[in-house]
Design a protein around this motif. Structure first.
Motif, PDB file in Angstrom:
ATOM      1  N   ALA A  80       0.640  -1.442  -0.063  1.00 21.61           N
ATOM      2  CA  ALA A  80      -0.207   0.088   0.067  1.00 21.61           C
ATOM      3  C   ALA A  80       0.971   1.425   0.047  1.00 21.61           C
ATOM      4  O   ALA A  80       0.202   2.385   0.258  1.00 21.61           O
ATOM      5  N   SER A  81       2.021   1.035  -0.107  1.00 22.79           N
ATOM      6  CA  SER A  81       2.995   2.494  -0.041  1.00 22.79           C
ATOM      7  C   SER A  81       3.733   2.418  -1.399  1.00 22.79           C
ATOM      8  O   SER A  81       3.655   1.447  -2.131  1.00 22.79           O
ATOM      9  N   LYS A  82       4.539   3.349  -1.453  1.00 26.94           N
ATOM     10  CA  LYS A  82       5.342   3.727  -2.585  1.00 26.94           C
ATOM     11  C   LYS A  82       6.468   2.390  -3.076  1.00 26.94           C
ATOM     12  O   LYS A  82       6.331   2.274  -4.056  1.00 26.94           O
ATOM     13  N   ALA A  83       7.019   1.741  -2.241  1.00 24.55           N
ATOM     14  CA  ALA A  83       7.796   0.798  -2.305  1.00 24.55           C
ATOM     15  C   ALA A  83       7.083  -0.391  -3.146  1.00 24.55           C
ATOM     16  O   ALA A  83       7.537  -0.901  -4.143  1.00 24.55           O
ATOM     17  N   GLY A  84       5.944  -0.693  -2.740  1.00 28.54           N
ATOM     18  CA  GLY A  84       5.323  -1.815  -3.457  1.00 28.54           C
ATOM     19  C   GLY A  84       4.675  -1.231  -4.758  1.00 28.54           C
ATOM     20  O   GLY A  84       4.618  -2.011  -5.727  1.00 28.54           O
ATOM     21  N   ARG A  85       4.384   0.041  -4.967  1.00 29.70           N
ATOM     22  CA  ARG A  85       3.694   0.372  -6.209  1.00 29.70           C
ATOM     23  C   ARG A  85       5.433   0.337  -7.044  1.00 29.70           C
ATOM     24  O   ARG A  85       5.097   0.081  -8.289  1.00 29.70           O
ATOM     25  N   ALA A  86       6.270   0.655  -6.834  1.00 31.93           N
ATOM     26  CA  ALA A  86       7.351   0.848  -7.466  1.00 31.93           C
ATOM     27  C   ALA A  86       7.657  -0.690  -7.933  1.00 31.93           C
ATOM     28  O   ALA A  86       8.168  -0.679  -9.185  1.00 31.93           O
ATOM     29  N   MET A  87       7.555  -1.654  -7.057  1.00 28.96           N
ATOM     30  CA  MET A  87       7.841  -2.922  -7.520  1.00 28.96           C
ATOM     31  C   MET A  87       6.956  -3.378  -8.414  1.00 28.96           C
ATOM     32  O   MET A  87       7.336  -4.033  -9.601  1.00 28.96           O
ATOM     33  N   ALA A  88       5.821  -3.148  -8.420  1.00 28.84           N
ATOM     34  CA  ALA A  88       4.885  -3.494  -9.551  1.00 28.84           C
ATOM     35  C   ALA A  88       5.117  -2.954 -10.695  1.00 28.84           C
ATOM     36  O   ALA A  88       4.843  -3.644 -11.885  1.00 28.84           O
TER      37      ALA A  88
END
Lengths: 303, 384, 281
Positions: free
Chosen positions: B214-222
């Motif tokens: 739910a944070s920027k790291a997860g979005r970056a990985m996706a």
């Protein structure tokens, strides 16, 4: 000869002979990769499955050795075709890592079935084709006739493959692998080519299994991560061959065999798991320094 | 079209009002269940809570749960942590690991060493194990930055056997094949209490996993999993976030390792073999990559299957042993890969997809039979 | 000071010179159009500006600083945003998720604080959502917010892509064929949008398009590339009437109306592999 010199000599001879098994596995891996870009993690299990089939025919059902070998190879080929039909073909549009996981699933399923069908005797032995050995003069390395037969089979298999891929049929297959759409247009069945490739790869795997099994005792998963594991070394040989070159796969297999045997030298005795360490280090160095392989003909690099 | 070719005077009137006034967003009222719906959901939630929390202690329970069963339950919880660890790499970041047993093993031996040899506290040991897990994962991740996916798979495979045979074979640190004792912490020596300890760690890991996505790291990985070029044009440092994924995965695996060590109380290198790595792959893929619920359920499923608990729970011994001649201890070895291949080829969403309608319903949405459908089991292929 | 200044940029792939001594500048608040036939090196030029390719020779400067060796994400941080010829969006995510991802650099918390679920991250995530909402509103895209990118038609995606690049908070916008797949009316509307955006956000825009009417209408200055070299430059009308341009680009005489509709899905320019900067990419 001096102590260390002789030790190295023995290790080289043993390594080269063990490398023959790796080379057979690597040839199958390269064949499949050239055809479909798949890293086939089931390649070694084609071998173990063939070995178990031959074992059953020979020792449980009392068939003759040659029929047992034929049966083992047939089972291996059947498994190769099934893999193509049930996993590789349905996943033809999936990502290559997905297919890799799929072939690993096939390997695991094969191991499961081996455990299931042979759960009474977990550790098995199978007689050799010719049960004798001799010492190599001067070096003093023990060599079994079985290992020599493996070497001979490798030579024959390489020659047959080389001739095949220069024949019209072999060239057609290569065309179909490189330009599937164009091949379909001129009436080559890409599907059939794919089946043939997997059958050939499975046959090579089966040979590796049936020939190497009698040298040791074996369990389920023998060639993947058991005593005779050849999956990782086979892949390393294929990497050395740039995943494409057949002669490279043979040279790579022999090289990996020798590198691995260096772990048995006496000054390595204190290092736990020296063979695994050498393989890991060797793979890292190769991939970091020469990621496109070493035993690669010049034309293959350009392609 | 003739007027379009006319060069219009360029508008430079900066004082003009902004073209679109930022109107207060009209929020559509989302669908809410009726009172009866809430009650039904509450009942199911209570049941779930009872199964997880009360059943092991035989509270209000029609069954008798013995200490061995609770040990199996703890193992399932620990496997869930391990599977979530692989899910971070394989699911979120598209990096395959076939050496995940090493990730877990490093944590296990680190924790056992700290507790047994250094006589330090268990909780400190878990922390250090997590750190060790992260460090070794980041080192391996640094290798992955230079390789494409398939070759990296080979490296992880080789790393797994190197760790198992060489690293874990250093007798002075790991006790070698003789085994390394790893006693449980004071208050948690009983199987029941240890179960709740494992649950607490799972809750922590789930929290982190949720906040990651739910944070920027997860979005970056996706983004980088699917399209590293677009990701970097969004300002994402692709290489750094791949390493972040390895670090998080290593952290989780280290925790799982520490817990498994003190669960078994004695650990040997041979229990961290290639089969364990494949088991984690089974759990994550059959569970459903990127589905948190699915991965946890997949892990529980395979842990119970592996330990034979599932077979005995449903009285399937007759079917497997009698009819098929398949001993219970091999059921997971045969059933698992078959499920894996079926998941890959036919049902890519895995267990996560199966339970998605129920999960959504439980969180107050409509029951939608088609929720959570997935096109294919997608792992990164851009770099492969 | 010019926002973007490219001097003598040359890039070779093997033996092929894709760009040869290209010099180009874009000033503050300027819209610069780049036209040229397929394979002229337009997208390659963008890839050099954003850092996907490392030029063989020459210099890229942004507001006076040399950025030639900087990795892609750092250039985005400086304020260079770009769209891609064949839609640069995360296809399996929704439009809103794409916008949130694109605001990566606007997120104030540390990635590790986000992973740990630190207390400040929740409010920040809400702010990101609200900002996505505003951008969608601005481009009139609210109705597609929850749609998966892969399910949307090409024309809409071109607009979503602009929304995503706006979310990165750029100063300089590089648009690679924003009008492709659009009909004449849509292209006109797009032109208005660009002019509006420039005004509202104080953007400078460099734009590649085959849609000559669109380019000439909104651009302050136009470059025409052919075979990796600047064939002509100047005010839009001058370039349009330039005899060389007419010959190279339109293939016919100067005054003939160019074919307004380019192919809906553009043929790939040498955009893919050759020498991607940053080994992992």
């Amino acid at each position: 000869m001096s102590g260390l010199g002789q030790e190295v000599g023995v290790a080289i001879v043993t390594g080269l002979l063990q490398g023959c098994v790796y080379a057979l596995v690597a040839l199958g891996i390269v064949l499949v990769f050239r055809a479909s870009g798949v890293f086939n993690f089931a390649q070694a299990e084609f071998g173990t499955t063939g070995l178990f089939a031959a074992y059953a025919a020979l020792t449980l059902w009392g068939w003759s050795y040659s029929w047992a070998i034929a049966f083992g190879l047939a089972v291996a080929v059947a498994m190769g075709l099934l893999t193509e039909r049930l996993v590789v073909h349905p996943l033809r549009n999936a990502s290559r890592v997905t297919v890799l996981v799929g072939t690993a699933g096939v390997a695991l399923a094969a191991i499961g079935i081996q455990f299931w069908q042979f759960n009474e005797t977990l550790i098995m032995t199978m007689p050799r084709i010719v049960d004798s050995f001799f010492l190599v003069p001067v070096i003093g390395a023990p060599v079994t006739v079985q290992q020599l037969i493996t070497l001979g089979v490798l030579v024959v298999a390489s020659l047959v493959l080389a001739l095949f891929f220069r024949s019209p049929a072999g060239l057609t297959i290569q065309a179909a692998q490189q330009e599937p759409t164009a091949a379909e247009l001129v009436g080559i069945s890409v599907r059939r080519v794919s089946m043939l490739t997997w059958a050939m790869a499975a046959l090579l795997g089966g040979l590796a299994g049936i020939l190497s099994g009698p040298n040791l005792t074996f369990t389920a998963g023998f060639l993947s991560f058991g005593a005779g594991r050849a999956l990782l070394p086979g892949f390393m040989a294929a990497v050395l061959a740039g995943m494409r070159s057949m002669p490279g796969a043979v040279a790579g297999g022999l090289t990996v065999g020798v590198v691995e045997q260096m772990g048995t030298l006496s000054f390595m005795i204190e290092v736990p798991g020296a063979r695994a360490m050498l393989l890991f280090g060797f793979l890292l160095v190769v991939l970091m320094v020469k990621p496109h392989g070493i035993f690669v003909p010049r034309t293959a690099v350009a392609a | 079209m003739s007027d379009a070719t006319r060069v219009l005077p360029v508008v430079t009137d900066a004082s003009a009002p902004p073209a679109t006034p930022a109107a207060t967003p009209v929020v559509e009222q989302p669908w809410r269940p009726s009172r009866g719906g809430w009650v039904a959901r509450g009942v199911v939630w209570t049941l779930l809570g009872w199964v997880v929390l009360a059943l092991p202690l035989n509270v209000l329970s029609p069954f008798e749960v013995g200490v061995t069963d609770v040990d199996v339950a703890s193992l399932a919880v620990i496997y869930a942590i391990g599977a979530l660890s692989l899910n971070v790499l394989l699911g979120y970041c598209g990096q395959i690991s076939l050496g995940h047993q090493a990730f877990v093993g490093v944590g296990a031996f680190a924790s056992a060493y700290i507790v047994t040899n250094l006589q330090l506290s268990f909780f400190l040991a878990v922390g250090v194990a997590a750190l060790f897990g992260a460090v070794q994962a980041v080192l391996l991740g640094a290798v992955s930055l230079r390789l494409t996916g398939l070759y990296f798979a080979l490296v992880t495979l080789a790393y797994g056997s190197f760790a198992q045979e060489t690293l874990f074979g250093i007798t002075s640190l790991t006790g070698g094949e003789g085994g390394k004792p790893a006693p449980r912490p004071e208050f948690f020596t009983s199987g029941y209490r240890y179960y709740y300890l494992c649950l607490a760690f799972l809750a922590l890991v789930l929290w982190i996993d949720w906040r990651l996505t739910a944070s920027k790291a997860g979005r970056a990985m996706a983004a980088l999993r699917e399209n590293p070029r677009v990701a970097s044009s969004y300002g994402i440092d692709v290489r750094a976030y791949i390493l972040v994924a390895f670090a998080v995965s290593g952290l989780f695996a280290g925790v799982a390792g520490a817990l498994v060590a003190h669960h078994d109380e004695v650990i040997v290198p041979s229990s961290f073999d290639f089969r364990l790595a494949l088991l984690f792959v089974l759990m994550t893929v059959v569970g459903g990559l990127r589905s948190r619920t699915g991965v946890v359920l997949g892990a529980i499923f395979f842990a119970l299957l592996e330990e034979g608990a599932l077979v005995s729970m449903f009285r399937l011994e007759g079917f497997f042993e009698g009819l098929l001649g398949l001993p219970t201890e091999f059921v997971s070895l045969v059933v698992g890969p078959v499920l894996l291949v079926l998941t890959l080829t036919l049902y890519p969403g895995g267990i996560g997809q199966q339970v998605a309608p129920i999960r959504l319903w439980l969180t107050g949405h409509r029951f939608d039979r088609h929720a959570g459908a997935v096109d294919d089991v997608e792992v990164n292929d851009v770099r492969a | 000071m010019s926002v973007l200044e490219i001097s003598n940029l040359t890039i070779r792939f093997g033996g092929i010179t894709a760009l040869n001594e290209v010099t180009l500048r874009a000033g503050e608040w300027e819209i610069v159009g780049i036209i040229g036939p397929n394979g002229a090196g337009k997208t390659t030029l963008f890839n050099c500006i954003t850092g996907f390719y490392q030029p063989t020779a020459g210099r890229v400067a942004y507001r006076g600083t040399d950025i030639t060796g900087l990795p892609v994400h750092k250039r985005t941080a400086l304020g260079i945003g770009r769209t891609f010829q064949n839609v640069g969006l995360v296809k399996n995510a929704t439009v809103r998720e794409n916008l949130a991802t694109a605001q990566h650099l606007q997120v104030s918390y540390d990635p590790w604080a986000g992973i740990a679920g630190g207390p400040t991250t929740f409010g920040e995530e809400r702010r990101i959502r609200e900002r996505s909402h505003l951008i969608l509103e601005l481009l009139d895209l609210r109705h597609v917010g929850e749609e998966r990118v892969a399910d949307l038609p090409y024309g809409v995606l071109k607009k979503v892509e602009i929304a995503a690049v706006l979310a990165t908070d750029p100063d300089l916008l590089l648009l690679d064929e924003p009008g492709s797949g659009m009909g004449p009316e849509e292209a006109t509307a797009l032109g208005d949008t660009l002019l509006e955006l420039r005004q509202q956000f104080g953007l400078s825009i460099v734009m590649i398009d085959h849609h000559v009417p669109l380019v000439t209408r909104v651009s302050d200055y136009v470059y025409c590339l052919n075979f990796g070299e600047v064939l002509a430059e100047g005010k839009p009308d001058d370039v349009r009437r330039h005899p060389e341009v007419a010959r190279a680009y339109l293939g016919t005489e100067p005054e003939t109306e160019p074919e307004p509709a380019p192919e809906p899905v553009p043929g790939p320019e040498p955009d893919t592999t050759p020498t991607l900067v940053g080994g992992a990419l």
